[in-house]
Motif scaffolding. Structure first.
Motif, mmCIF file in Angstrom:
data_model
loop_
_atom_site.group_PDB
_atom_site.id
_atom_site.type_symbol
_atom_site.label_atom_id
_atom_site.label_comp_id
_atom_site.label_asym_id
_atom_site.label_seq_id
_atom_site.Cartn_x
_atom_site.Cartn_y
_atom_site.Cartn_z
ATOM 1 N N LEU A 49 0.811 -1.216 0.000
ATOM 2 C CA LEU A 49 0.000 0.000 0.000
ATOM 3 C C LEU A 49 0.849 1.272 0.000
ATOM 4 O O LEU A 49 0.591 2.177 -0.804
ATOM 5 C CB LEU A 49 -0.981 -0.006 1.174
ATOM 6 C CG LEU A 49 -1.962 1.164 1.212
ATOM 7 C CD1 LEU A 49 -2.795 1.252 -0.056
ATOM 8 C CD2 LEU A 49 -2.863 1.047 2.435
ATOM 9 N N PRO A 50 1.889 1.376 0.822
ATOM 10 C CA PRO A 50 2.730 2.578 0.741
ATOM 11 C C PRO A 50 3.375 2.755 -0.638
ATOM 12 O O PRO A 50 3.508 3.888 -1.121
ATOM 13 C CB PRO A 50 3.784 2.364 1.827
ATOM 14 C CG PRO A 50 3.119 1.476 2.822
ATOM 15 C CD PRO A 50 2.267 0.548 1.991
ATOM 16 N N ALA A 51 3.755 1.658 -1.284
ATOM 17 C CA ALA A 51 4.342 1.765 -2.626
ATOM 18 C C ALA A 51 3.314 2.259 -3.637
ATOM 19 O O ALA A 51 3.634 3.076 -4.515
ATOM 20 C CB ALA A 51 4.913 0.414 -3.055
ATOM 21 N N VAL A 52 2.081 1.778 -3.514
ATOM 22 C CA VAL A 52 1.014 2.231 -4.410
ATOM 23 C C VAL A 52 0.739 3.716 -4.184
ATOM 24 O O VAL A 52 0.644 4.504 -5.138
ATOM 25 C CB VAL A 52 -0.269 1.391 -4.208
ATOM 26 C CG1 VAL A 52 -1.466 2.023 -4.905
ATOM 27 C CG2 VAL A 52 -0.058 -0.035 -4.694
ATOM 28 N N VAL A 53 0.615 4.123 -2.933
ATOM 29 C CA VAL A 53 0.349 5.522 -2.599
ATOM 30 C C VAL A 53 1.492 6.411 -3.112
ATOM 31 O O VAL A 53 1.256 7.485 -3.679
ATOM 32 C CB VAL A 53 0.129 5.692 -1.085
ATOM 33 C CG1 VAL A 53 0.123 7.162 -0.675
ATOM 34 C CG2 VAL A 53 -1.169 5.015 -0.677
ATOM 35 N N ASP A 54 2.724 5.975 -2.942
ATOM 36 C CA ASP A 54 3.880 6.733 -3.425
ATOM 37 C C ASP A 54 3.854 6.870 -4.947
ATOM 38 O O ASP A 54 4.109 7.947 -5.480
ATOM 39 C CB ASP A 54 5.174 6.053 -2.965
ATOM 40 C CG ASP A 54 6.406 6.847 -3.330
ATOM 41 O OD1 ASP A 54 6.476 8.049 -2.979
ATOM 42 O OD2 ASP A 54 7.308 6.273 -3.987
ATOM 43 N N ALA A 55 3.531 5.774 -5.637
ATOM 44 C CA ALA A 55 3.459 5.818 -7.100
ATOM 45 C C ALA A 55 2.343 6.753 -7.565
ATOM 46 O O ALA A 55 2.513 7.484 -8.545
ATOM 47 C CB ALA A 55 3.238 4.410 -7.659
#
Length: 142
Positions: free
Chosen positions: A114-120
């Motif tokens: 989820l943090p990677a998705v939000v960052d992207a």
């Protein structure tokens, strides 16, 4: 669908040898196109987002039988559409908090995926909101 395009066109094709991706672009196109605001209901009057237990509708039966059961995915990204204007955010993000299986999968999804998705999303210039949570800006002063 940008992610699907990048997989198909080669920008992310290195993942295709390691991971199975199953995409369902839209479960309820009839509802999404109904009037100016759209609706969650399909032509039979069902909210398909609430039909995953009973499986009364062919759309949800297909998602379960041809997607979940057939492929047994490790990770599911439900990018189902929001309906009608106004759309305050480009994307709503969340993870399953009631997933069956090892709690390490939920923890990994919550702390890594989820943090990677939000960052992207942020790097792509998109806004997002954590789906079904109380906005951080709202304070309960009762």
């Amino acid at each position: 669908m940008i992610f699907a395009r990048d997989l198909a066109m080669g920008a992310l094709d290195r993942y295709l040898d390691q991971v199975i991706f199953v995409f369902v672009p839209q479960i309820n196109p009839d509802g999404a196109e109904a009037g100016e605001w759209g609706t969650r209901l399909n032509p039979s009057g069902y909210n398909l987002n609430r039909d995953y237990m009973r499986l009364d509708n062919p759309e949800t039966r297909a998602i379960v039988s041809r997607g979940l059961v057939a492929w047994e995915p490790h990770v599911i990204i439900d990018a189902h559409e929001a309906f009608g204007p106004p759309r305050y955010y480009d994307f709503y993000t969340s993870i399953s908090r009631s997933a069956y299986g090892p709690s390490s999968v939920v923890e990994f999804t919550d702390t890594q995926v989820l943090p990677a998705v939000v960052d992207a999303l942020a790097k792509g210039g998109y806004t997002h909101y954590f789906y079904h949570t109380v906005p951080r800006a709202i304070v309960d002063d009762t």
